[in-house]
Write an enzyme that holds these catalytic residues in place. Structure first.
Site, short mmCIF file in Angstrom:
data_model
loop_
_atom_site.label_atom_id
_atom_site.label_comp_id
_atom_site.label_asym_id
_atom_site.label_seq_id
_atom_site.Cartn_x
_atom_site.Cartn_y
_atom_site.Cartn_z
CD GLN A 1 20.77 2.19 5.61
OE1 GLN A 1 21.67 1.40 5.89
NE2 GLN A 1 20.56 3.30 6.30
CE1 TYR B 1 -16.58 -5.85 2.75
CE2 TYR B 1 -17.62 -7.98 2.36
CZ TYR B 1 -17.71 -6.65 2.75
OH TYR B 1 -18.91 -6.14 3.14
CB CYS C 1 -24.45 -3.27 -12.87
SG CYS C 1 -24.27 -4.80 -13.81
CG ASP D 1 5.87 -10.37 -0.57
OD1 ASP D 1 6.32 -10.14 0.55
OD2 ASP D 1 4.98 -9.69 -1.13
CG HIS E 1 -19.99 -1.81 -14.54
ND1 HIS E 1 -20.14 -1.78 -13.17
CD2 HIS E 1 -20.47 -3.01 -14.95
CE1 HIS E 1 -20.68 -2.93 -12.77
NE2 HIS E 1 -20.88 -3.69 -13.83
CB SER F 1 -0.95 0.06 1.21
OG SER F 1 -1.73 -1.07 1.26
CD GLU G 1 -18.82 1.49 -12.42
OE1 GLU G 1 -19.69 1.95 -13.18
OE2 GLU G 1 -18.94 0.38 -11.86
CD GLU H 1 2.43 -15.22 -2.10
OE1 GLU H 1 3.02 -14.26 -1.57
OE2 GLU H 1 1.48 -15.84 -1.59
CG MET I 1 -30.83 -0.65 -14.81
SD MET I 1 -30.63 -2.22 -15.66
CE MET I 1 -31.63 -2.06 -17.09
#
Ligand code: GLN
Length: 534
Positions: free
Chosen positions: A195, A56, A384, A150, A510, A16, A512, A152, A387
């Site tokens: 560092q 979530y 969506c 990490d 959509h 983040s 947005e 992954e 509506m």
């Protein structure tokens, strides 16, 4: 220009840190200097795409015009760059392994042992190069999800090391983002985490070229010099990225820190004239000096996690600025709305948006909300599922079809006003099987939607399985909820409106996803106008 240049953005210390925003801001500056730039996100999780993830878990799932379900960072890329992204801009570990395993099953590896190195790393490098070749971009910025160290993300980091080695100097650089925390007890800013995370990168064989230090307050004293010395980076390649009030300020901050110039120098590319950011700064001026203020209620079921409705929130920032209006969003949990408290819950709002979603949780609250907005002439925007709820509500309370519902929620309803699309009926798999991406819609003149778009043919992005049931088309029309937008090929209803209402618009798509800083979405712009009372 001969070849594509590569910029990798990695993160250390914590997640983040805003790698997506820094990447998008850098891309914006390079674009403003005349380069064609694309951004790609490599995600370390094993899901093939984030479409199957609960919001979530990972925030909103962003959908591209070509129908890819992707990470929400791609939304930032489009909002900053005003250029569409596609499936190649988002790669997950699951997708990489899926291709390698498919090849193995076909026998393409000819008896070889299939391994992380070279097979997985080759597939990762192929996908990185593909991003540059699609539209012959000058520069590809690839953001590596997760944090250095990490387990992954190791194959991604190794691929970066190889690509850096293969392309040679001045063709590939690594920008590493870290955190410089402030310890109030000692009153100091600390560089040790930086560092250490650079050390983790060095262990993987990568010397970062540029460091971006995220910090809550401006760096003091000789912090930059200290970091440069200990991390083996030029002092002018240590960039400060301090917290700002809006993410859209970050390109300006990065310009002040000359991040773009440092990048171009390191890639041996001409810096050219100062970039023209007039439109961008004009947007910021309007955003910061609003003349109006409105409150809009966002009714949904993932309201605890603001990232779940990321694109909707950003769309209100764009359309608010365009209207010189500060839009305050009040997040309201649809599960908490019932017949008895709806007035109180929605009191004092200038407009209401019912959010997209899946499943039955909180559906009643959304339907009650739609009714409240319709009956009280409060500007309403349903997206969506939003509506679909407006359509259900209208069936029950105006068409008097008692128990009308969507078959997604009640598959035995007597009046399935929202029903599964025909082509969806035989589909069992959940991943990537919805009606996804851009589809055409023809809008009736004299509608509010037409007024917003200023044209009758549009293409909008979709992500749904259920649709308006055309069996009831005429009933709705005759009774005042008009399907004003229709897909010309499938005849699916895309937009419904109530002309007698101040502003009541529901869209199956959509909007947005396609709102950007420089082109705010017309429906959001008009909705905000209606909420201001214009
Ligand atoms: N659940 C609804 C459908 O599948 C709406 C989807 C959405 O809101 N994105 O049609």
């Amino acid at each position: 220009m001969a070849d594509v240049k590569y910029i990798f953005v990695t993160g250390g210390v914590t997640s983040s840190l805003g790698k997506g925003i820094v990447s998008a801001s850098l891309a914006k500056l390079l674009q403003a200097r005349g380069y064609s730039v694309t951004i790609q996100k490599l995600d370390p999780y094993i899901n093939v795409d984030p479409g199957t993830l609960n919001p979530y878990e990972h925030g909103e799932c962003y959908v591209t015009l070509d129908g890819a379900e992707t990470d929400l960072d791609l939304g930032h890329y489009e909002r900053f760059l005003n250029v569409p992204t596609s499936q190649v801009n988002n790669v997950t570990t699951g997708r990489v392994y899926q291709s390698v395993i498919n090849k193995e099953r076909k026998g393409d590896y000819l008896g070889k042992t299939v391994q992380v190195i070279p097979h997985i790393t080759d597939e990762i490098k192929r996908r990185i190069k593909l991003a540059g070749s699609v539209n012959k971009f000058d520069i590809v910025i690839t953001e590596i999800g997760g944090t250095v160290g990490d387990i992954e993300s190791l194959p991604y980091i190794e691929s970066v090391r190889q690509l850096k080695w293969e392309t040679g100097p001045h063709n590939c650089i690594v920008i590493h983002l870290t955190l410089v925390p402030y310890l109030s007890a000692s009153g100091e800013q600390k560089t040790k985490p930086t560092q250490h995370s650079v050390k983790a990168l060095l262990e993987a064989g990568i010397q970062p070229d540029i460091l971006v230090l995220r910090t809550e307050r401006s760096l003091v004293g000789d912090i930059k010099r200290k970091v440069a010395l200990f991390c083996n980076v030029e002092e002018r390649a240590v960039v400060e990225s301090v917290d700002v009030s809006t993410i859209y300020d970050v390109p300006i901050r990065m310009l002040d820190e000359k991040l773009d110039q440092t990048v171009l120098r390191k890639l041996s590319l001409p810096v050219g004239d100062k970039p023209d950011l007039t439109e961008w700064t004009e947007f910021l001026r309007k955003l910061k000096n609003p003349k109006h203020k409105i409150r809009i209620g966002l009714v949904g079921k993932y309201v605890e996690l603001p990232d779940a409705y990321k694109s909707i929130r950003e769309s209100f920032i764009h359309s608010g600025a365009m209207n010189e209006c500060q839009v305050e969003l009040k997040f309201i949990h649809s599960e908490e709305i019932n017949e008895d408290n709806v007035r109180e819950k929605l009191a004092g709002l200038n407009g209401i948006l019912v959010a997209p979603g899946f499943g039955s949780r909180g559906i009643d609250g959304k339907i009650i909300t739609a009714r409240y907005a319709r009956e009280n002439d409060v500007p309403f925007f349903g997206i969506c599922l939003g509506m679909q709820c407006a359509v259900i509500e209208f069936a029950r309370n105006v068409l008097k079809l008692e128990g009308a519902h969507s078959t997604e929620i009640d598959h035995k309803t007597k009046y399935p006003v929202i029903d599964l699309m025909e082509e969806q009926k035989s589909i069992i798999d959940k991943g990537g099987t919805m009606r996804l991406g851009g589809y055409k819609c023809i809008i009736e003149k004299k509608s509010k939607a037409y007024k917003a778009y200023g044209k009758s043919e549009i293409i909008e992005r979709h992500r749904h399985r259920y649709e308006f049931n055309n069996k009831y088309f005429e009933d709705y029309r005759k009774n005042g909820m008009i399907p004003v937008g229709i897909n010309p090929d499938s005849k699916l209803v895309e937009i419904v409106e109530i002309p007698s209402h101040k502003w009541f618009v529901g869209v199956q798509f959509h909007p947005e996803y396609s709102s950007t800083v420089l082109s705010p979405h017309p429906l959001f712009v008009q909705f905000v106008r209606a909420c201001i009372g214009k």
